[in-house]
Design a protein around this motif. Structure first.
Motif, mmCIF file in Angstrom:
data_model
loop_
_atom_site.group_PDB
_atom_site.id
_atom_site.type_symbol
_atom_site.label_atom_id
_atom_site.label_comp_id
_atom_site.label_asym_id
_atom_site.label_seq_id
_atom_site.Cartn_x
_atom_site.Cartn_y
_atom_site.Cartn_z
ATOM 1 N N GLY A 50 20.613 79.539 26.960
ATOM 2 C CA GLY A 50 22.068 79.553 26.999
ATOM 3 C C GLY A 50 22.672 79.723 28.380
ATOM 4 N N ARG A 51 21.834 79.719 29.429
ATOM 5 C CA ARG A 51 22.355 79.901 30.779
ATOM 6 C C ARG A 51 21.908 78.733 31.656
ATOM 7 N NH1 ARG A 51 21.021 85.459 33.758
ATOM 8 N NH2 ARG A 51 19.206 84.339 34.574
ATOM 9 N N PHE A 86 20.865 73.402 30.432
ATOM 10 C CA PHE A 86 21.141 74.595 29.637
ATOM 11 C C PHE A 86 20.089 74.619 28.529
ATOM 12 C CE2 PHE A 86 25.258 74.179 31.669
ATOM 13 C CZ PHE A 86 25.677 75.489 31.841
ATOM 14 N N PRO A 87 18.970 75.325 28.734
ATOM 15 C CA PRO A 87 17.922 75.345 27.715
ATOM 16 C C PRO A 87 18.317 76.200 26.510
ATOM 17 C CG PRO A 87 17.070 75.903 29.899
ATOM 18 C CD PRO A 87 18.558 76.007 29.964
ATOM 19 N N GLU A 88 17.926 75.746 25.353
ATOM 20 C CA GLU A 88 18.009 76.512 24.114
ATOM 21 C C GLU A 88 16.697 76.308 23.368
ATOM 22 O OE1 GLU A 88 20.157 78.618 23.280
ATOM 23 O OE2 GLU A 88 22.084 78.130 24.225
ATOM 24 N N HIS A 102 25.964 73.198 45.719
ATOM 25 C CA HIS A 102 25.688 74.563 45.247
ATOM 26 C C HIS A 102 24.264 74.983 45.608
ATOM 27 C CE1 HIS A 102 29.431 74.337 43.234
ATOM 28 N NE2 HIS A 102 29.022 73.639 42.191
ATOM 29 N N TRP A 103 24.114 76.240 45.991
ATOM 30 C CA TRP A 103 22.777 76.783 46.176
ATOM 31 C C TRP A 103 22.250 77.246 44.816
ATOM 32 C CZ3 TRP A 103 18.712 76.926 49.212
ATOM 33 C CH2 TRP A 103 17.705 77.854 48.948
ATOM 34 N N GLY A 104 20.966 76.980 44.575
ATOM 35 C CA GLY A 104 20.369 77.433 43.315
ATOM 36 C C GLY A 104 21.029 76.782 42.127
ATOM 37 N N ASP A 105 21.289 77.595 41.110
ATOM 38 C CA ASP A 105 21.875 77.035 39.887
ATOM 39 C C ASP A 105 23.396 76.975 39.942
ATOM 40 O OD1 ASP A 105 22.681 79.663 39.473
ATOM 41 O OD2 ASP A 105 21.101 80.086 38.025
ATOM 42 N N GLY A 106 24.004 77.438 41.024
ATOM 43 C CA GLY A 106 25.460 77.359 41.155
ATOM 44 C C GLY A 106 26.203 78.091 40.056
#
Length: 272
Positions: A50-51, A86-88, A102-106
């Motif tokens: 969810g993230r 967005f993994p579920e 964006h750096w990383g996942d922003g």
């Protein structure tokens, strides 16, 4: 100091027909840790459900397409995108994002309004364990491929396809308009034959190649294949016999075998 990275950088370049896909990402390793976690139940995996995830490590993963591409039948313009997900547990959202800064996942700056494309993909479980996160391409042909995301026993597959025939036709039209040679006509005829399209045009082009270049074993080989596609087996056999003799003179054993096999097959087919 320049020290070894826990998640080393990797770059994948994959040709698909006349197009190229380039992926630049960093590869984290499992190291015995839980990978994808159930956020609501309190489990803490490296990638919580969810993230947003950067589909790798360190800076955001970048994917570049040299031509317009269909991603799961949705059109995406050529260019460079940040790749997010967005993994579920039962379904992933895979995102091609316009903002590549964006750096990383922003996570704090990510704006869904800047998405170029978002698709839903069902993850599968593999028998083999992938220790270091891997992005790879499989199922290649002239028109498409599947991009696989593998980590642990989880695999997510994203189908991609290109309109290679249109790209090739533009190249053909350009070459025909600019002093085509015998080799030009041959290459067009061979491409049409391999794709099973425009057989009458293909025959005309290979005959033009022969007229302009004389006896060439591979020109006659393609002519024989086109005639066979048109079910004109007697003429196909005659062209293959010419190709066979020319190949014998030049010591091209592979083409000798190919022609012998074709002649045998076409003699059988013409009797039916």
């Amino acid at each position: 100091m320049n020290h070894p990275k826990a998640s080393p950088f990797s770059k994948v370049e994959q040709e698909v027909g006349l197009s190229k896909i380039t992926v630049e990402y960093s590869r984290p390793s499992a190291k015995g840790r839980a990978l994808f976690g159930k956020r609501k139940s309190g489990e803490s995996g490296l990638v919580p459900y969810g993230r947003i995830w950067r589909v790798g490590a360190n800076e955001s993963t970048k994917i570049t397409f040299s031509n317009d591409v269909l991603i799961a039948d949705q059109l995406l313009s050529k260019g460079t995108y940040a790749l997010y997900a967005f993994p579920e547990e039962k379904e992933w959202q895979v995102i091609f994002h316009n903002n590549t800064t964006h750096w990383g996942d922003g996570r704090t700056n990510y704006n869904p309004d800047e998405d170029a494309l978002r698709i839903l993909v069902v993850p599968t479980q593999t028998l083999d364990f992938q220790e270091s996160f891997l992005i790879s391409f499989d199922g290649l042909d002239h028109n498409g491929t599947v991009m696989n995301l593998n980590w642990g026993t989880t695999q997510v597959s994203v189908p991609m396809s290109f309109d290679t025939k249109s790209i090739m036709q533009l190249q053909i039209d350009e070459r025909l308009a600019n002093s085509p040679t015998a080799q030009t006509y041959y290459e067009i005829a061979r491409y049409y034959q391999e794709q099973g399209i425009h057989q009458d045009k293909a025959l005309g082009y290979v005959e033009e190649a022969i007229k302009n270049s004389g006896n060439t074993y591979y020109f006659y080989r393609v002519k024989s294949l086109i005639l066979a596609d048109l079910l004109r087996y007697n003429e196909a056999i005659t062209a293959a016999e010419i190709s066979l003799k020319l190949a014998e003179i030049e010591g091209k054993d592979e083409f000798v075998r190919l022609n012998l096999n074709s002649i045998s097959n076409w003699k059988t087919l013409r009797k039916k």
